[in-house]
Structure formats: structure tokens, C-alpha cells
Design a protein around this motif. Structure first.
Motif, PDB file in Angstrom:
ATOM      1  N   ARG A   1       0.832  -1.199   0.000  1.00 14.60           N
ATOM      2  CA  ARG A   1       0.000   0.000   0.000  1.00 14.60           C
ATOM      3  C   ARG A   1       0.870   1.254   0.000  1.00 14.60           C
ATOM      4  O   ARG A   1       0.559   2.235  -0.693  1.00 14.60           O
ATOM      5  CB  ARG A   1      -0.928  -0.003   1.206  1.00 14.60           C
ATOM      6  N   GLU A   2       1.954   1.249   0.760  1.00 19.15           N
ATOM      7  CA  GLU A   2       2.863   2.390   0.767  1.00 19.15           C
ATOM      8  C   GLU A   2       3.483   2.602  -0.611  1.00 19.15           C
ATOM      9  O   GLU A   2       3.683   3.745  -1.047  1.00 19.15           O
ATOM     10  CB  GLU A   2       3.950   2.187   1.821  1.00 19.15           C
TER      11      GLU A   2
ATOM     12  N   ASN B   1      -3.188  14.630  -2.153  1.00 24.70           N
ATOM     13  CA  ASN B   1      -3.729  13.658  -1.204  1.00 24.70           C
ATOM     14  C   ASN B   1      -5.184  13.339  -1.502  1.00 24.70           C
ATOM     15  O   ASN B   1      -5.619  12.185  -1.396  1.00 24.70           O
ATOM     16  CB  ASN B   1      -3.600  14.185   0.226  1.00 24.70           C
TER      17      ASN B   1
ATOM     18  N   THR C   1      -1.497  10.015   6.487  1.00 26.65           N
ATOM     19  CA  THR C   1      -0.732   9.164   7.400  1.00 26.65           C
ATOM     20  C   THR C   1       0.279   8.333   6.622  1.00 26.65           C
ATOM     21  O   THR C   1       1.445   8.192   7.019  1.00 26.65           O
ATOM     22  CB  THR C   1      -1.680   8.240   8.186  1.00 26.65           C
ATOM     23  N   TYR C   2      -0.157   7.782   5.488  1.00 27.19           N
ATOM     24  CA  TYR C   2       0.750   6.993   4.656  1.00 27.19           C
ATOM     25  C   TYR C   2       1.899   7.849   4.133  1.00 27.19           C
ATOM     26  O   TYR C   2       3.061   7.415   4.128  1.00 27.19           O
ATOM     27  CB  TYR C   2      -0.008   6.376   3.479  1.00 27.19           C
TER      28      TYR C   2
ATOM     29  N   THR D   1      -6.185   9.156   5.924  1.00 28.21           N
ATOM     30  CA  THR D   1      -5.386   7.930   5.855  1.00 28.21           C
ATOM     31  C   THR D   1      -4.224   8.102   4.887  1.00 28.21           C
ATOM     32  O   THR D   1      -3.101   7.663   5.155  1.00 28.21           O
ATOM     33  CB  THR D   1      -6.266   6.741   5.414  1.00 28.21           C
TER      34      THR D   1
ATOM     35  N   MET E   1      -9.554   5.433  -0.298  1.00 26.88           N
ATOM     36  CA  MET E   1      -9.144   5.630   1.089  1.00 26.88           C
ATOM     37  C   MET E   1      -9.590   7.011   1.539  1.00 26.88           C
ATOM     38  O   MET E   1      -9.892   7.876   0.713  1.00 26.88           O
ATOM     39  CB  MET E   1      -7.603   5.516   1.221  1.00 26.88           C
TER      40      MET E   1
ATOM     41  N   ALA F   1      -6.546   9.688  -2.498  1.00 28.41           N
ATOM     42  CA  ALA F   1      -7.615   9.054  -1.718  1.00 28.41           C
ATOM     43  C   ALA F   1      -8.708   8.515  -2.630  1.00 28.41           C
ATOM     44  O   ALA F   1      -9.223   7.402  -2.428  1.00 28.41           O
ATOM     45  CB  ALA F   1      -8.191  10.047  -0.713  1.00 28.41           C
TER      46      ALA F   1
END
Length: 222
Positions: free
Chosen positions: A162-163, A176, A192-193, A189, A185, A180
Motif C-alpha cells: 500500500r505504501e 492527497n 498518514t501513509y 489515511t 481511502m 484518496a
């Protein structure tokens, strides 16, 4: 930033450009343009005197230029988030601006929704680079060599699947919010990643992470 509207200062010596940006931001209920400046020194003084959250500032202005003004704001008004307005091809200034305290760059021909999202992201502590700027930076500053490739691949080997997906989108200059949507996502989240990826790769910002993604061969070729 305090609760309420995001307070914006426009700093550009082109009156028509300021008018256009002001008109775009007027459509965002959570954003308010509270002041305008046509040179860098005036922008610095206003940022120190008024409750400004975000400054949209041109790089090239008469008198004190935008880069110098951003550096002065970092010292005198450290809570203010500076986003530099640029035209395509002025990317030699980016390293200095980011080191000087700016939180990002957007192109002057950025679309209305992207501009609004950039202001929101800056106000909430995000870093902003237009996708075209990210790609151009990579093209200009990355050279292919076996040592860089080996090191980049070593670094990304510690990332989860996922990263890696998020890193590819960083490398493509994706925001972002767009990441998402693509990965189904929440935006929080994704943030955070991104923070986790930067820490694992030892990167200070998204551009450095994008270069590693390029060196590791993770980005699609043109």
C-alpha cells in the motif's frame, strides 16, 4: 490557523491576476481574501500586522521579490503558510523557496478547484506542488545511474504494498485528495501513509520521495 475562515493574502504585482484569484477564492465559503500586496516588502509587513493564514505570492515582483519575502516571513511571521505562484519553467527557484519556508508551489494557470484545494491544504499544514512541477523537477534533476537505482530500490524495499501504491502517486504529483479517490481511502489515511513513507525513505518532502520513486523505476515511462 484558528477556527473560522482561512484568511488569505494575495501578493502579486499583476492587478488582473490578483483579481482573478480573488474571484476564484470567493466561491469557497471557508476562504476569505483579507489583503493584497503588489510587492514583497508590503506583503511581509501585512503578514506581520494582520491575522493571515496563507499567502499566495508571486516569485517575481518589483523591489523585494517573492523568494526574499518568503524567507523574511519565515522569520517574522512563522505561523503564516506561504505558497509561491509560478509560471512553467521557473523551477530553479523551488529548492531555495522550500528551504526558505514556503510550503509549496502552484502554477499561475492552475484550475479554480486546484487553487482552492491548495489554499486549504496549506492552511492545514500540507505541502503543495503542482503535478507538472513535480514531473519537471524529476526530469531536470534526476540522472540515471546504477548506484542511485540500487539505493532507491533498497529504500523502497522496506515499504508495504500500500505504501508503494501511495509513493507512485506521490511521484506522479498527485494530491492527497486525488490519491484518496484513486485508492478508495480517506484523505486522512493518505496523509498518514505519506508521513510514514517520508520517514521510511528519509525524505524531507514529497519531491525527494518522488525522485526516489523515479530512481527505483516505479513510475510509468512517457
Amino acid at each position: 490557523m484558528t477556527a473560522g475562515k482561512i484568511r488569505v493574502l494575495l501578493a502579486d504585482d499583476e492587478r488582473l491576476l490578483r483579481a482573478g484569484i480573488r474571484l476564484v477564492l470567493r466561491h469557497a465559503e471557508d476562504i476569505e481574501v483579507i489583503a493584497e500586496a503588489d510587492d514583497g516588502s508590503q506583503a511581509v509587513e501585512l503578514a506581520c500586522q494582520m491575522p493571515v493564514d496563507v499567502v499566495l505570492m508571486d516569485i517575481r515582483m518589483p523591489g523585494t521579490d517573492g523568494l526574499t519575502a518568503a524567507e523574511q516571513m519565515a522569520e517574522r511571521a512563522p505561523g503564516v503558510k506561504v505558497v509561491m505562484l509560478t509560471t512553467f519553467g521557473e523551477h530553479d527557484y523551488i529548492t531555495r523557496a522550500l528551504r526558505g519556508g514556503a510550503v509549496g508551489f502552484i502554477l499561475k494557470d492552475t484550475g479554480p478547484q486546484e487553487l482552492i484545494q491548495a489554499v486549504r491544504a496549506a492552511a492545514h499544514g500540507g505541502a503543495i506542488l503542482s503535478p507538472r512541477i513535480t514531473k519537471d523537477l524529476i526530469d531536470q534533476h534526476v540522472t540515471t545511474n546504477d548506484t542511485r537505482t540500487t539505493e532507491a530500490r533498497r529504500l523502497v524495499s522496506d515499504l508495504t504494498d500500500r505504501e508503494r501504491q501511495v509513493l507512485v502517486l506521490i511521484g506522479l504529483g498527485t494530491s492527497n485528495a486525488e490519491a484518496a479517490r484513486r485508492l478508495y481511502m480517506g484523505e486522512g489515511t493518505v496523509k498518514t501513509y505519506v508521513s510514514r513513507i517520508l520517514a521510511k525513505l528519509g525524505c524531507a518532502n514529497r519531491v525527494q520521495a518522488a525522485i526516489i520513486a523515479h530512481d527505483a523505476g516505479m513510475l510509468p515511462t512517457r
